[in-house]
Scaffold this active site. Structure first.
Site, PDB file in Angstrom:
ATOM      1  N   SER A   1      -1.951   5.603   0.489  1.00  0.00           N
ATOM      2  CA  SER A   1      -1.259   5.245  -0.742  1.00  0.00           C
ATOM      3  C   SER A   1      -1.547   6.288  -1.822  1.00  0.00           C
ATOM      4  O   SER A   1      -1.257   7.461  -1.622  1.00  0.00           O
ATOM      5  CB  SER A   1      -1.658   3.830  -1.167  1.00  0.00           C
ATOM      6  OG  SER A   1      -0.822   3.337  -2.183  1.00  0.00           O
TER       7      SER A   1
ATOM      8  N   ARG B   1      -1.086 -10.878 -14.208  1.00  0.00           N
ATOM      9  CA  ARG B   1       0.317 -10.723 -13.841  1.00  0.00           C
ATOM     10  C   ARG B   1       0.557  -9.368 -13.181  1.00  0.00           C
ATOM     11  O   ARG B   1       1.262  -9.264 -12.175  1.00  0.00           O
ATOM     12  CB  ARG B   1       1.195 -10.884 -15.083  1.00  0.00           C
ATOM     13  CG  ARG B   1       2.683 -10.684 -14.855  1.00  0.00           C
ATOM     14  CD  ARG B   1       3.282 -11.759 -13.990  1.00  0.00           C
ATOM     15  NE  ARG B   1       3.126 -13.084 -14.555  1.00  0.00           N
ATOM     16  CZ  ARG B   1       3.599 -14.196 -14.006  1.00  0.00           C
ATOM     17  NH1 ARG B   1       4.272 -14.120 -12.853  1.00  0.00           N
ATOM     18  NH2 ARG B   1       3.397 -15.380 -14.562  1.00  0.00           N
TER      19      ARG B   1
ATOM     20  N   ASP C   1       7.075  -0.920   4.779  1.00  0.00           N
ATOM     21  CA  ASP C   1       6.565  -0.686   3.421  1.00  0.00           C
ATOM     22  C   ASP C   1       7.700  -0.841   2.405  1.00  0.00           C
ATOM     23  O   ASP C   1       8.734  -0.180   2.505  1.00  0.00           O
ATOM     24  CB  ASP C   1       5.968   0.724   3.337  1.00  0.00           C
ATOM     25  CG  ASP C   1       5.038   0.896   2.150  1.00  0.00           C
ATOM     26  OD1 ASP C   1       5.183   0.160   1.155  1.00  0.00           O
ATOM     27  OD2 ASP C   1       4.172   1.788   2.218  1.00  0.00           O
TER      28      ASP C   1
ATOM     29  N   HIS D   1       3.119  -2.410   3.062  1.00  0.00           N
ATOM     30  CA  HIS D   1       2.246  -1.355   2.546  1.00  0.00           C
ATOM     31  C   HIS D   1       0.798  -1.578   2.991  1.00  0.00           C
ATOM     32  O   HIS D   1       0.087  -0.628   3.335  1.00  0.00           O
ATOM     33  CB  HIS D   1       2.331  -1.334   1.017  1.00  0.00           C
ATOM     34  CG  HIS D   1       1.711  -0.130   0.374  1.00  0.00           C
ATOM     35  ND1 HIS D   1       2.228   1.143   0.498  1.00  0.00           N
ATOM     36  CD2 HIS D   1       0.605  -0.014  -0.408  1.00  0.00           C
ATOM     37  CE1 HIS D   1       1.481   1.994  -0.183  1.00  0.00           C
ATOM     38  NE2 HIS D   1       0.488   1.314  -0.741  1.00  0.00           N
TER      39      HIS D   1
END
Length: 385
Positions: free
Chosen positions: A171, A238, A332, A365
């Site tokens: 990533s 959030r 992903d 992912h």
């Protein structure tokens, strides 16, 4: 959550042997100048290593970590730790990244999201500015993937490591790994990009902006000046819920959360869903050690990413001399496989030695973390040959 943790534990159990207990170490620079032109004083990051560095220092593999991660890639700090580092399934004696052969090290990034984790050492917006005696907040300069790479380079220089056998990252870590191959081509023999990309596109930039917007919309964020009063918890929770959602493919997500069969939302517009509450609860747990401002800085570092820091990706990739391996996740939704494939195809067009292998699993992912052991042989063959 329990199923996800069980996946991690199962991944760890697949390993041939456990690593010795891991020690977090501290690396300091008296000053560091960012790509944005600012000079930071008294910069510090944490790092850890597994295996032994050989006599000519030619067996080093650098692991570059993902957005919400840190340098704890494998092993445990103590026997009582519930789980080992995130890639323990592939790092250790006899594993794909074999610590009987390689000296494996990893470094906390600047502005690390986990600024309040006692096992993380990072200079970032929550750090005290030595000129003011107060947290930097948003006076902290914009930092880039190249800045993370250059801090790692400074550590390797101090250790006397002149060339890396490989750089491997997932990533946001894949951004660093590829940027290493572009920035320091003579010092990288192999590069592995897991669930990665060569540059950002407008679609992904907007997706990442949602994470930042959630924090900035919380009045408690107070323009980034909240350290005396406490985190903007609602906004941070959030943002982390968005991160979990975006990183998870529906198959895995739906196996983890309660189906939307609630009765109350049928009768009351104010009523919520149990699955949403569960996700927010998981986000709140993750938020415990994280710094909201650091999330903003990591979002920006990711949004401005192109391997090479500036210019056109194809021109920058001409500098790469390392063998490269791209391992995106088939499902992903965050960094879609085409982003890695395009970079791989560009390298092939340029006559570079490059390979491509997708990771398939139910997590999207997250398969780059929890399902990478399914491609352990591909990774091991790439590193050992």
């Amino acid at each position: 959550m329990r199923y996800f943790i069980a996946c991690l534990a199962w991944c760890w159990a697949l390993g041939a042997q456990a690593l010795p207990l891991v020690e977090k170490q501290r690396f300091e620079l008296p000053s560091f100048t960012t790509q944005s032109g600012a000079t930071l004083k008294q910069v510090a990051v944490g790092w850890e290593a597994y295996g032994k560095l050989n006599a000519d220092k030619s067996n080093a593999i650098l692991i570059t970590h993902f957005f919400s991660g840190n340098s704890h890639a494998a092993g445990k700090y103590s026997d009582s730790d519930p789980l080992p580092g995130y890639w323990d399934a592939i790092i250790g004696p006899g594993k794909a990244i074999d610590t009987d052969k390689y000296y494996v090290l990893s470094v906390d990034t600047l502005a690390n999201a986990n600024a309040f984790d006692p096992h993380v050492i990072t200079t970032g917006p929550a750090s005290i500015n030595p000129d003011t005696g107060k947290p930097y907040g948003l006076s902290f300069p914009v930092v880039s993937i190249r800045d993370f790479v250059n801090v790692q380079k400074a550590l390797l220089d101090k250790l006397g490591i002149k060339k890396l056998h490989a750089v491997v990252g997932a990533s946001m870590g894949s951004f660093q790994a590829l940027d290493w191959a572009v920035a320091y081509p003579d010092e990288v023999e192999r590069m592995v990009s897991v669930i990665g990309a060569g540059q950002m596109d407008p679609w992904t930039v907007f997706g990442l902006e949602r994470w930042a917007d959630a924090i900035k919309a919380d009045p408690a964020w107070n323009g980034g000046d909240y350290y005396a009063k406490g985190e903007p918890k609602a906004g941070l929770d959030r943002a982390l819920a968005y991160i979990i959602y975006d990183a998870t493919y529906p198959d895995g997500f739906n196996s983890r959360y309660t189906p939307p069969t609630d009765e109350a939302p049928k009768l009351d517009i104010h009523a919520g869903f149990k699955s949403v509450d569960e996700l927010m609860g998981h986000a709140a747990i993750r938020a415990h050690y994280q710094d909201a401002n650091a999330i903003l800085y990591l979002v920006r570092a990711s949004q401005i990413f192109v391997a090479g820091y500036s210019g056109q990706l194809e021109d920058n990739l001409k500098r790469v001399t390392a063998k490269t391996l791209f391992m995106p996740s088939t499902h992903d939704r965050l960094l879609v496989p085409q982003m890695a494939r395009t970079t791989y195809e560009t390298l092939k067009k340029l006559g570079k030695d490059s390979q491509y292998q997708e990771i398939t699993g139910p997590w999207g992912h997250l398969d780059g973390l929890v399902s990478i052991q399914t491609q352990a042989k591909v990774l091991k063959d790439f590193l050992d040959n």
